[in-house]
Design a protein around this motif. Structure first.
Motif: not given
Length: 357
Positions: A277-293
């Motif tokens: 196994g592995f500790q992290q995984k590449l994961t998709a996300f959406k921002i709630i409201g305004r803003g950009i990461a």
């Protein structure tokens, strides 16, 4: 900075130029959002001549490629293409690339621009006997025609029936007597084609395609739209989402690893990673409201750091911030709410199932 053969043409068209991995490339013409929407709705033309091409040929060419890649070359017949990572012995990703089977003893690797020298050296050092490798990057220019109208536009310039060209396949054709390899591939998620040809023909072929696409409102597009288009489809970008510190399993590329085939570089390490196994995984996300990461922004839950953003942008189709991040496994469940620190504030975001579009 290095320049593609079409560098001056982009400047003549008013493109905003940028440094991309040591190449001076067009980032936008009319604007990223306009160009992005054009590809989703109609069609866009990209200069991707900065990409690298490495030719492997000889009696043991197939065995050499099979030893280097994680995917299975046995899936290919002549005229077919394979997407695959190449890995270090520890399973870290050296690059992700396309393998074109030209014949049983001849293969073309299409690699990322920033990795040409690294990849060539790696291949050269791991060849079997009776095999030759050549860096052909200077002998190819490359255009990507992407969008719903791409087939109609390209059909006006060639004799082949593109309706019969399967996804991840290629043909040899001519445009105004210029030899062209046409592959049905792309980095946007739309119907599209990538064209390879001699650099001397680049301006002519660019102009012919633009003229053929005028009735479809074909637009020249820069790397800015290419990046937002690939992100909406969750396509990994080398140097951001994958690199030598990540492996295909953590990067959601398990489907590109065939642990049943004969030994290949990185196989034993990948077997152990899958087993333990592995500790992290590449994961998709959406921002709630305004803003950009953006890449490098830290991800938190209740002031506890749980990961880091690798790619982030504004989605012109969804009209909100989207991105990918490596997150600790326990926080990758669909619907999980997270916070991303952007400068001095934290943006609320939600883990989602991709692709976004």
């Amino acid at each position: 900075m290095k320049k593609t053969v079409l560098n001056q043409l982009h400047k003549d068209l008013g493109a905003k130029m940028t440094d991309f991995g040591g190449w001076e490339m067009p980032v936008e013409y009319e604007g990223i959002i306009t160009e992005h929407k054009s590809v989703r709705k109609n069609c866009g033309l990209f200069d991707v001549s900065h990409m690298g091409e490495i030719l492997i040929k000889g009696k043991n060419a197939g065995k050499s490629v099979q030893k280097i890649i994680t995917n299975n070359l046995d899936k290919l017949n002549d005229g077919q293409i394979l997407y695959t990572p190449i890995c270090q012995p520890d399973g870290g990703i050296i690059d992700d690339l396309l393998v074109y089977r030209l014949s049983l003893e001849k293969y073309l690797l299409v690699v990322n621009a920033s990795n040409i020298e690294k990849d060539f050296s790696w291949v050269e050092n791991h060849l079997l006997a009776d095999t030759i490798v050549e860096n052909m990057s200077d002998q190819y220019a490359m255009l990507a025609l992407q969008g719903p109208a791409s087939r109609s536009i390209l059909t006006k310039l060639i004799t082949a029936d593109l309706e019969t060209l399967a996804y991840y396949s290629f043909i040899n054709e001519k445009i105004l007597k210029n030899k062209v390899i046409i592959s049905r591939t792309g980095y946007t998620g739309e119907l599209g084609y990538e064209l390879y040809f001699e650099p001397a023909a680049a301006r002519t072929i660019w102009q012919e395609i633009m003229a053929a696409g005028e009735e479809y409102d074909l637009k020249p597009c820069g790397l800015g739209a290419r990046d937002t288009l690939r992100l909406e489809k969750l396509y990994a970008l080398y140097g951001n989402d994958i690199d030598e510190q990540t492996n295909p399993f953590t990067a959601n590329l398990a489907w590109t690893v065939d642990l049943e085939k004969d030994d290949f570089i990185g196989k034993q390490a990948l077997i152990e990673i899958k087993k333990n196994g592995f500790q992290q995984k590449l994961t998709a996300f959406k921002i709630i409201g305004r803003g950009i990461a953006r890449s490098g922004d830290k991800v938190y839950i209740k002031n506890q750091k749980i990961g880091q953003v690798t790619s982030g942008s504004y989605s012109p189709i969804l009209k909100q911030g989207i991105g990918m991040a490596y997150l600790d496994n326990e926080y990758t469940k669909i619907g999980a709410e997270i916070e991303i620190k952007v400068r001095n504030r934290k943006l609320k975001a939600k883990v989602v199932k991709g692709p976004f579009v």
